[in-house]
Design an enzyme around this catalytic site. Structure first.
Site, PDB file in Angstrom:
ATOM      1  N   ASN A 165      -7.116  -9.061   1.708  1.00  0.00           N
ATOM      2  CA  ASN A 165      -5.650  -9.113   1.583  1.00  0.00           C
ATOM      3  C   ASN A 165      -5.079 -10.538   1.640  1.00  0.00           C
ATOM      4  O   ASN A 165      -3.911 -10.756   1.308  1.00  0.00           O
ATOM      5  CB  ASN A 165      -4.973  -8.236   2.645  1.00  0.00           C
ATOM      6  CG  ASN A 165      -5.077  -6.749   2.365  1.00  0.00           C
ATOM      7  OD1 ASN A 165      -5.034  -5.921   3.266  1.00  0.00           O
ATOM      8  ND2 ASN A 165      -5.222  -6.379   1.093  1.00  0.00           N
ATOM      9  N   TRP A 166      -5.913 -11.519   2.024  1.00  0.00           N
ATOM     10  CA  TRP A 166      -5.444 -12.915   2.018  1.00  0.00           C
ATOM     11  C   TRP A 166      -5.116 -13.373   0.594  1.00  0.00           C
ATOM     12  O   TRP A 166      -4.427 -14.368   0.398  1.00  0.00           O
ATOM     13  CB  TRP A 166      -6.509 -13.858   2.600  1.00  0.00           C
ATOM     14  CG  TRP A 166      -6.786 -13.632   4.051  1.00  0.00           C
ATOM     15  CD1 TRP A 166      -7.915 -13.065   4.576  1.00  0.00           C
ATOM     16  CD2 TRP A 166      -5.960 -13.968   5.175  1.00  0.00           C
ATOM     17  NE1 TRP A 166      -7.837 -13.020   5.950  1.00  0.00           N
ATOM     18  CE2 TRP A 166      -6.639 -13.574   6.342  1.00  0.00           C
ATOM     19  CE3 TRP A 166      -4.703 -14.559   5.312  1.00  0.00           C
ATOM     20  CZ2 TRP A 166      -6.118 -13.747   7.612  1.00  0.00           C
ATOM     21  CZ3 TRP A 166      -4.185 -14.738   6.585  1.00  0.00           C
ATOM     22  CH2 TRP A 166      -4.883 -14.333   7.720  1.00  0.00           C
ATOM     23  N   ASP A 179      -2.309   3.145   2.043  1.00  0.00           N
ATOM     24  CA  ASP A 179      -2.119   2.572   0.707  1.00  0.00           C
ATOM     25  C   ASP A 179      -0.857   3.105   0.019  1.00  0.00           C
ATOM     26  O   ASP A 179      -0.502   4.275   0.192  1.00  0.00           O
ATOM     27  CB  ASP A 179      -3.353   2.885  -0.154  1.00  0.00           C
ATOM     28  CG  ASP A 179      -3.392   2.028  -1.400  1.00  0.00           C
ATOM     29  OD1 ASP A 179      -2.741   0.967  -1.428  1.00  0.00           O
ATOM     30  OD2 ASP A 179      -4.085   2.417  -2.359  1.00  0.00           O
ATOM     31  N   TRP A 227       5.683   2.160  -3.503  1.00  0.00           N
ATOM     32  CA  TRP A 227       6.802   2.927  -2.922  1.00  0.00           C
ATOM     33  C   TRP A 227       8.083   2.092  -3.001  1.00  0.00           C
ATOM     34  O   TRP A 227       9.144   2.589  -3.377  1.00  0.00           O
ATOM     35  CB  TRP A 227       6.459   3.279  -1.475  1.00  0.00           C
ATOM     36  CG  TRP A 227       7.438   4.155  -0.774  1.00  0.00           C
ATOM     37  CD1 TRP A 227       7.449   5.524  -0.729  1.00  0.00           C
ATOM     38  CD2 TRP A 227       8.569   3.721   0.019  1.00  0.00           C
ATOM     39  NE1 TRP A 227       8.503   5.968   0.036  1.00  0.00           N
ATOM     40  CE2 TRP A 227       9.206   4.885   0.500  1.00  0.00           C
ATOM     41  CE3 TRP A 227       9.083   2.475   0.364  1.00  0.00           C
ATOM     42  CZ2 TRP A 227      10.335   4.831   1.314  1.00  0.00           C
ATOM     43  CZ3 TRP A 227      10.226   2.420   1.169  1.00  0.00           C
ATOM     44  CH2 TRP A 227      10.834   3.598   1.629  1.00  0.00           C
ATOM     45  N   THR A 280     -10.027  -8.169   4.769  1.00  0.00           N
ATOM     46  CA  THR A 280     -10.471  -9.559   4.537  1.00  0.00           C
ATOM     47  C   THR A 280     -10.046 -10.008   3.130  1.00  0.00           C
ATOM     48  O   THR A 280      -9.930 -11.196   2.873  1.00  0.00           O
ATOM     49  CB  THR A 280     -12.013  -9.663   4.673  1.00  0.00           C
ATOM     50  OG1 THR A 280     -12.617  -8.549   4.006  1.00  0.00           O
ATOM     51  CG2 THR A 280     -12.464  -9.670   6.108  1.00  0.00           C
TER      52      THR A 280
HETATM   53  C1  FPP Z   1      -1.585  -1.255   1.363  1.00  0.00           C
HETATM   54  O1  FPP Z   1      -0.547  -0.927   0.445  1.00  0.00           O
HETATM   55  C2  FPP Z   1      -1.005  -1.719   2.628  1.00  0.00           C
HETATM   56  C3  FPP Z   1      -1.277  -2.917   3.232  1.00  0.00           C
HETATM   57  C4  FPP Z   1      -2.217  -3.900   2.685  1.00  0.00           C
HETATM   58  C5  FPP Z   1      -0.594  -3.327   4.485  1.00  0.00           C
HETATM   59  C6  FPP Z   1      -0.429  -2.266   5.535  1.00  0.00           C
HETATM   60  C7  FPP Z   1       0.443  -2.811   6.611  1.00  0.00           C
HETATM   61  C8  FPP Z   1       1.405  -2.144   7.262  1.00  0.00           C
HETATM   62  C9  FPP Z   1       1.672  -0.698   7.082  1.00  0.00           C
HETATM   63  C10 FPP Z   1       2.329  -2.858   8.219  1.00  0.00           C
HETATM   64  C11 FPP Z   1       1.818  -3.353   9.523  1.00  0.00           C
HETATM   65  C12 FPP Z   1       0.807  -2.523  10.227  1.00  0.00           C
HETATM   66  C13 FPP Z   1       0.914  -1.962  11.459  1.00  0.00           C
HETATM   67  C14 FPP Z   1      -0.280  -1.279  12.010  1.00  0.00           C
HETATM   68  C15 FPP Z   1       2.142  -2.003  12.285  1.00  0.00           C
HETATM   69  P1  FPP Z   1      -0.374  -1.784  -0.879  1.00  0.00           P
HETATM   70  O2  FPP Z   1       0.529  -2.927  -0.605  1.00  0.00           O
HETATM   71  O3  FPP Z   1      -1.717  -2.187  -1.404  1.00  0.00           O
HETATM   72  O4  FPP Z   1       0.316  -0.760  -1.836  1.00  0.00           O
HETATM   73  P2  FPP Z   1       0.217  -0.703  -3.426  1.00  0.00           P
HETATM   74  O5  FPP Z   1      -1.166  -0.180  -3.729  1.00  0.00           O
HETATM   75  O6  FPP Z   1       1.282   0.258  -3.791  1.00  0.00           O
HETATM   76  O7  FPP Z   1       0.448  -2.076  -3.937  1.00  0.00           O
END
Ligand code: FPP
Length: 246
Positions: free
Chosen positions: A74-75, A26, A31, A72
């Site tokens: 994240n869509w 997360d 970032w 599920t």
């Molecule tokens: C959560 O951070 C992260 C995700 C929903 C996506 C994670 C995916 C990857 C690291 C890339 C592909 C994966 C692999 C295994 C190669 P967020 O976007 O919710 O962060 P935020 O809370 O700061 O918005």
């Protein structure tokens, strides 16, 4: 400005390592936003961190590493962001196919993969096939995964066996139930790490985390490097696990 020297951490005790580490990756979006960049830039950095950490944990002797890559829920994100996460995953799979044998890594996927493209599923099949020839750390990537959906799926699998007459309801116990989860063949996580400052489970491995030790950190996932991993493992090594006993 004076740079503050980071405190040196002792190395984790290799005789008391967690066998299985699970991570909610997360903080990628924040970032990137802190750097004035689009959220997708954070996912790209997060993917690099995942690969470096996986290599580090494998070298350290961790047996199982499970990551929450796409839930599920994240869509609900903008389609461009979903597309970018899936593109990064494809990029990683191409690299994994080239390097898994040399690095002795195994890969598996937890979740409903049916909505994904033929190309992505073919890459997953290829990594599954290579994983039958390698013996090292098993990386489980949770993809279109939700803990509740996993539990419902297990209940349905058991119900189908009961209807078919191959299973009696009284024979359903914890062992048989966990055998119907995606994680059937691996031990429960010993340590669950959530960087990014949120202190919640977010539908991650609901059954498997029953007795897991949790480590929460404000560090955002792209910055969660080897030193952060060491800090999490050292914190775990201070814990007294009782599993309900005394
Ligand atoms: C959560 O951070 C992260 C995700 C929903 C996506 C994670 C995916 C990857 C690291 C890339 C592909 C994966 C692999 C295994 C190669 P967020 O976007 O919710 O962060 P935020 O809370 O700061 O918005």
């Amino acid at each position: 400005m004076l740079f503050q020297k980071k405190k040196k951490l002792p190395a984790p005790d290799r005789a008391q390592l967690p066998r299985h580490i699970a991570v909610v990756m997360d903080g990628n979006g924040r970032w990137a936003q802190k750097r004035g960049m689009p959220r997708t830039f954070g996912h790209s950095a997060g993917s690099e961190t995942f690969q470096k950490d996986a290599e580090y944990l494998s070298d350290l002797g961790i047996e199982y590493f499970t990551v929450y890559a796409f839930s599920t829920e994240n869509w609900k994100r903008p389609p461009e962001e979903v597309q970018e996460i899936l593109r990064l995953l494809e990029k990683y799979l191409h690299k994994a196919i080239r390097e898994m044998r040399e690095k002795n890594i195994r890969l598996q996927f937890f979740g409903d993969l049916t909505p994904f493209s033929q190309e992505l599923r073919a890459l997953i099949d290829e990594t599954n096939a290579i994983s039958r020839t390698t013996t090292g750390m098993l990386v489980s990537v949770c993809l279109n995964y939700g803990g509740r959906a996993e539990l419902v799926r297990a209940a349905r699998l058991l119900a189908e066996q009961c209807v078919a007459g191959t299973l009696s309801p009284e024979d359903i116990d914890e062992r048989r139930f966990s055998g119907c989860l995606y994680s059937a063949d691996i031990p429960d996580p010993d340590l669950m790490i959530r960087p990014g400052g949120e202190v919640r489970l977010s539908n991650f491995l609901l059954w498997q985390n029953a007795y897991t030790e949790f480590y929460f950190s404000d560090v955002l996932w792209p910055d969660f490097d080897q030193r952060q991993m060491d800090a999490a493992i050292l914190a775990y090594q201070q814990r007294k696990r009782r599993f309900g006993g005394i």
